[in-house]
Design a protein around this motif. Structure first.
Motif, PDB file in Angstrom:
ATOM      1  N   ARG A 391       0.850  -1.185   0.000  1.00 13.13           N
ATOM      2  CA  ARG A 391       0.000   0.000   0.000  1.00 13.13           C
ATOM      3  C   ARG A 391       0.889   1.239   0.000  1.00 13.13           C
ATOM      4  NH1 ARG A 391      -5.222   0.978   0.714  1.00 13.13           N
ATOM      5  NH2 ARG A 391      -5.728  -1.035   1.613  1.00 13.13           N
ATOM      6  N   THR A 392       0.626   2.154  -0.938  1.00 13.30           N
ATOM      7  CA  THR A 392       1.515   3.286  -1.192  1.00 13.30           C
ATOM      8  C   THR A 392       0.706   4.570  -1.297  1.00 13.30           C
ATOM      9  OG1 THR A 392       3.031   1.831  -2.414  1.00 13.30           O
ATOM     10  CG2 THR A 392       3.278   4.194  -2.759  1.00 13.30           C
ATOM     11  N   LEU A 393       1.287   5.662  -0.822  1.00 12.55           N
ATOM     12  CA  LEU A 393       0.696   6.978  -1.011  1.00 12.55           C
ATOM     13  C   LEU A 393       1.773   7.947  -1.452  1.00 12.55           C
ATOM     14  CD1 LEU A 393       0.378   8.831   2.337  1.00 12.55           C
ATOM     15  CD2 LEU A 393       0.902   6.398   2.351  1.00 12.55           C
ATOM     16  N   ASP A 394       1.349   9.012  -2.137  1.00 15.25           N
ATOM     17  CA  ASP A 394       2.270  10.015  -2.667  1.00 15.25           C
ATOM     18  C   ASP A 394       2.102  11.331  -1.926  1.00 15.25           C
ATOM     19  OD1 ASP A 394       4.011   9.334  -5.080  1.00 15.25           O
ATOM     20  OD2 ASP A 394       2.135   8.310  -5.573  1.00 15.25           O
ATOM     21  N   VAL A 395       3.240  11.876  -1.490  1.00 13.94           N
ATOM     22  CA  VAL A 395       3.253  13.126  -0.735  1.00 13.94           C
ATOM     23  C   VAL A 395       4.430  13.965  -1.230  1.00 13.94           C
ATOM     24  CG1 VAL A 395       2.261  11.961   1.277  1.00 13.94           C
ATOM     25  CG2 VAL A 395       4.744  12.257   1.124  1.00 13.94           C
ATOM     26  N   GLY A 396       4.683  15.086  -0.563  1.00 15.36           N
ATOM     27  CA  GLY A 396       5.838  15.908  -0.908  1.00 15.36           C
ATOM     28  C   GLY A 396       5.698  17.309  -0.343  1.00 15.36           C
ATOM     29  N   ILE A 397       6.417  18.222  -0.945  1.00 14.10           N
ATOM     30  CA  ILE A 397       6.290  19.633  -0.591  1.00 14.10           C
ATOM     31  C   ILE A 397       5.906  20.404  -1.850  1.00 14.10           C
ATOM     32  CG2 ILE A 397       7.927  19.584   1.338  1.00 14.10           C
ATOM     33  CD1 ILE A 397       9.956  20.931  -0.691  1.00 14.10           C
ATOM     34  N   PRO A 398       5.164  21.502  -1.698  1.00 16.49           N
ATOM     35  CA  PRO A 398       4.886  22.348  -2.857  1.00 16.49           C
ATOM     36  C   PRO A 398       6.087  23.229  -3.172  1.00 16.49           C
ATOM     37  CG  PRO A 398       3.882  23.301  -0.905  1.00 16.49           C
ATOM     38  CD  PRO A 398       4.529  22.009  -0.467  1.00 16.49           C
TER      39      PRO A 398
END
Length: 427
Positions: A391-398
């Motif tokens: 199970r994977t999710l995508d995140v980050g910084i703007p």
């Protein structure tokens, strides 16, 4: 002390990492250096790996994976993977790279990935990467400011402000000196910097990087400008978070940091997320715990991967290019990246989990979704989910100026991402 307790110091430390990482090979080496200083043991892929609890890391060219095996780990202990990538768009040195004409020395380069070409004009550039010698040994090398792509003066093109068009071959070959190319040797310059005999150089992997150091600036020191924030900002967050989580770690999972190469060109290499590196390492971690294939499948079914990469902040001069409602902005928190066509791997369960880790870290959450009329990019997230079934999710910084030679991030977001990463890895 929690990771990134001082946002300004944290941003300056990221600038240090960027300066030490002009190539993906240098980035992987810097990850290893920092984690070795935090008590991680570097392993050789060709040697037997230890069993039992410990902190370990392995480097494969421009990629690195590090993990902590707690004393309580068993064959079915799940993993929590924080993933990022070490490469950035730019230029790669071609074969027979010493070129030039009309009294100028130039470097033959090939475009790598999708750089914002005009951003590379009129900047001092470094060359960095590795030299491979006649005995098979490798030497990392990085120049100081050496090259420049000079722009044509407006007096010679009065229409340039109506639209700049750069030919990817004719207009992207930087200058690095004066003289006759027949009597110069660009690779020899790098060999001299590395302290090796150029006659021993049999191969090389060399890329360009912006020579200017990252800088914190703006009202209340709100901004960090630097090259390669895509995706060294996430690499830095993962390294700081894993080192912080390692102190007194005792949880029911195995925290993993995985930083891959070649994301900007599709990830389909031995060091890319579509390659076997992470799967190889997880399998060997399982072997060390006497895991059967059944055990490994059970462990992966209970595991998580957070794929961290930069996303677009709403641009004040081009708001029409963004979704009319969902508009993340620098300084308001890391972003949760969502796409109906699974260009990002986030689903409802991943969204709920990220909000929980963010709440635990005291960090706000912003969503990111593309304008329906603007094509959406992708990340290592869907690739990792597809390869491992995890199970994977995508995140980050703007950020602003994505794929520029010098990108713009929010200082508060950098610290926030690291704090949530620590909450995720620590559990």
């Amino acid at each position: 002390m929690p990771a990134a307790a001082d946002p300004i110091a944290h941003a300056e430390d990221l600038a240090d990492l960027v300066a030490a990482s002009p190539s993906s090979l240098h980035a992987a080496a810097e990850v290893a250096r920092r984690l070795e200083a935090a008590g991680f043991d570097r392993l050789d892929e060709a040697a037997a790996w230890p069993t039992g609890p410990g902190r370990h890391l392995v480097v494969r060219d421009g990629a690195a994976i590090a993990w902590i095996v707690p004393a309580s780990a068993s064959a079915t202990t799940p993993v929590r993977v924080f993933g990022a990538h070490t490469d950035s768009p730019g230029f790669v040195l071609k074969p027979q790279p010493t070129t030039g004409r009309l009294g100028w020395l130039q470097a033959g380069v090939e475009v790598y990935g999708g750089p914002l070409l005009n951003s590379w004009l009129d900047r001092e550039l470094r060359l960095a990467g590795r030299l491979v010698l006649d005995d098979g040994s490798e030497t990392l090398v990085a120049s100081d400011a050496l090259l420049r792509l000079p722009q044509l003066a407006i007096h010679l093109d009065r229409t340039v402000n109506d639209g700049l068009a750069l030919d990817r071959q004719a207009h992207t070959q930087p200058v690095w000196g004066l003289g006759d190319a027949a009597s110069a040797d660009l690779v020899g310059e790098l060999a001299q910097i590395a302290g090796v005999d150029v006659a021993r150089v049999r191969g090389y992997d060399l890329v360009t990087a912006d020579a200017q150091r990252g800088a914190v600036f703006g009202k209340d020191d709100a901004f960090l400008a630097a090259g390669r924030l895509d995706d060294l900002a996430s690499v830095h967050a993962g390294v700081v978070a894993l080192a912080a989580a390692a102190e007194g770690f005792d949880a029911d999972h195995i925290p993993v940091l995985a930083v891959f190469d070649h994301e900007e060109i599709g990830s389909t290499t031995r060091t890319g997320a579509a390659g076997p590196f992470l799967e190889d390492v997880l399998e060997r971690i399982g072997f060390a715990l006497d895991a059967t294939r059944e055990d490994r499948m059970r462990a992966l079914a209970a595991s998580w991967c957070v794929s961290s990469d930069v996303g677009h902040s709403v641009h004040p001069n081009f708001p029409e290019r963004h979704d009319p409602v969902v508009r993340p902005v620098l300084g308001s928190g890391p972003i949760l990246k969502i796409n109906a066509n699974q260009r990002y791997a986030t689903d409802g369960a991943g969204e709920a989990a990220w909000r929980g880790w963010s709440d635990a870290a005291g960090v706000p959450v912003q969503e990111f979704v593309s304008n329906n009329a603007v094509p959406c990019g992708s990340t290592i997230g869907p690739i990792t989910a597809t390869r491992l079934g995890i199970r994977t999710l995508d995140v980050g910084i703007p950020i602003l100026s994505m794929h520029s030679a010098r990108e713009l991030a929010g200082v508060a977001d950098l610290a926030g991402l690291t704090r949530v990463a620590e909450a995720f890895l620590r559990g």
